[in-house]
Design a protein around this motif. Sequence first.
Motif, PDB file in Angstrom:
ATOM      1  N   ASP A  22       6.315   0.414  13.896  1.00  0.00           N
ATOM      2  CA  ASP A  22       6.593  -0.767  13.498  1.00  0.00           C
ATOM      3  C   ASP A  22       5.602  -1.460  12.469  1.00  0.00           C
ATOM      4  N   VAL A  23       4.598  -0.711  12.448  1.00  0.00           N
ATOM      5  CA  VAL A  23       3.737  -1.005  10.917  1.00  0.00           C
ATOM      6  C   VAL A  23       4.254  -0.975   9.713  1.00  0.00           C
ATOM      7  N   VAL A  24       4.851   0.305   9.602  1.00  0.00           N
ATOM      8  CA  VAL A  24       5.509   0.735   8.419  1.00  0.00           C
ATOM      9  C   VAL A  24       7.153   0.138   8.158  1.00  0.00           C
ATOM     10  N   GLN A  25       7.698  -0.100   9.314  1.00  0.00           N
ATOM     11  CA  GLN A  25       8.963  -0.643   9.068  1.00  0.00           C
ATOM     12  C   GLN A  25       9.104  -2.076   9.026  1.00  0.00           C
ATOM     13  N   LYS A  26       8.195  -2.864   9.599  1.00  0.00           N
ATOM     14  CA  LYS A  26       8.143  -4.165   9.664  1.00  0.00           C
ATOM     15  C   LYS A  26       7.228  -5.080   9.195  1.00  0.00           C
ATOM     16  N   GLU A  27       5.818  -4.266   9.163  1.00  0.00           N
ATOM     17  CA  GLU A  27       4.780  -5.249   9.151  1.00  0.00           C
ATOM     18  C   GLU A  27       4.012  -5.204   7.984  1.00  0.00           C
ATOM     19  N   MET A  28       4.188  -3.982   6.959  1.00  0.00           N
ATOM     20  CA  MET A  28       3.305  -4.039   5.818  1.00  0.00           C
ATOM     21  C   MET A  28       3.822  -4.902   4.435  1.00  0.00           C
ATOM     22  N   TYR A  29       2.648  -5.377   3.969  1.00  0.00           N
ATOM     23  CA  TYR A  29       2.620  -6.213   2.577  1.00  0.00           C
ATOM     24  C   TYR A  29       3.009  -5.037   1.778  1.00  0.00           C
ATOM     25  N   THR A  30       3.969  -4.908   1.116  1.00  0.00           N
ATOM     26  CA  THR A  30       4.208  -3.913   0.155  1.00  0.00           C
ATOM     27  C   THR A  30       4.718  -4.498  -1.261  1.00  0.00           C
ATOM     28  N   PHE A  31       4.380  -3.957  -2.311  1.00  0.00           N
ATOM     29  CA  PHE A  31       4.852  -4.662  -3.524  1.00  0.00           C
ATOM     30  C   PHE A  31       4.798  -3.751  -4.468  1.00  0.00           C
ATOM     31  N   GLU A  32       5.439  -3.922  -5.815  1.00  0.00           N
ATOM     32  CA  GLU A  32       5.558  -3.162  -7.094  1.00  0.00           C
ATOM     33  C   GLU A  32       4.474  -3.753  -7.931  1.00  0.00           C
ATOM     34  N   ASP A  33       3.631  -2.820  -8.447  1.00  0.00           N
ATOM     35  CA  ASP A  33       2.777  -3.316  -9.456  1.00  0.00           C
ATOM     36  C   ASP A  33       3.395  -3.246 -10.828  1.00  0.00           C
TER      37      ASP A  33
END
Length: 416
Positions: free
Chosen positions: A59-70
């Motif tokens: 769930d952490v990787v699929q739904k919960e991470m704050y991911t962005f492109e620098d």
Amino acid sequence: MITQAPRGVQDWYGEAMRKRAIVEKTAREIAKTYHMSEIITPMFEHTVLFQRGVGETTDVVQKEMYTFEDKGGRSITLKPEGTAGAMRAYLEHNMYAQPAPTKLYYVTQAFRYEKPQSGRLRQHHQFGVEFVGSKSPLAEVELIMLITELIGKLGLKDAKLHINSIGCKNCRRTYNEALLAYLKEHEDRLCPTCRERMQKNPLRVIDCKVDTCKEIVAGAPRTIDYLDEECRTHFDELRGLLDEMEIEYTVDTGIVRGLDYYTKTVFEFVDSDGFTLCGGGRYDGLIHEIDEKQDIPSVGFGMGIERILYFMEKEGVEFEPEEPVALYVGILGKEARAKAYRIVDGLRRRGIIVETDYMDRSVKAQMKYANKLGAKKTVIIGTQELEDNRAKVKDMETGEQVEVRLDEIAAFILGK
């Protein structure tokens, strides 16, 4: 609104900050007695670190991470937990070249996009430990002992140890086959996410929070029944050590933890209502997952600071009172301000908590303010007191006044 924080975060100040500082200070002091070194890792890492380390089916990787492109086009993620970053640092800085084991602890921020609830925020803080380099179950015992000591010193009583073994890759293969066969019998009742998970990583279905899935999982095969000889021996030895240390525990076959890197031992401290205070376990394959050239066993845990504070409030644990203002130095007249403040500075350098006037209040207003602060003693310093090198120190509780030389106020307050 500019004056309102985003949902799921918290400002720390006042009494809440004081309580948090006490919890963190207690954790650090205990970690020090276990000869653990503090580590601080960056707030963000390359996204692939968490995809490979934490697991793409979690769930952490699929739904919960704050991911962005620098701005350089790189995929970056705010860290959702502390272990992967600590292991990356362990490898990058060749800590494995030092005598084993390596024992690291951290107090860090972590970020997860999930529904905010009591004791769990989108930006939260973790106290965690990574014990790297030992295959012995004594490593797990040490961490369990540390947690037991910490929750005891914090005054928590309703937190019981639950343990399980989810085996290694070898016995997990047999278990996954049995679990998948069972889940296929109930596939039509599983939630859409679990129907997808069961093909990629059946074990993740055990951790599902959807009620229908939980009902199905209640009758599923258990990892503990599929352990190979090595994993069974490890678990039996762990239980024997806990018995020897007189640490009470419950074997809970429902614990699998929510991250893919766990192997063999998993554990949680759970209250009587089923809420988890902290969790951890062994992850012997994590370092190899990050760097295929290395294969080093590890064990660790993470404990949410907000969750600890929530449990303490729930149990009615009282914190030690804040150390009061030992002396309020009232200033009479602008002519005395600089010299009076030099006295304030000298007292603070002796470790005395001192407050004074910054608002040009009258003496009467200063005494009212000192009373509101809860100052134990007060003294008024004006030009006359400076000339005489003497002033009357008043005990705010008894009203008693004692004339003291200005250069002896510190000794008087300290009782020397």
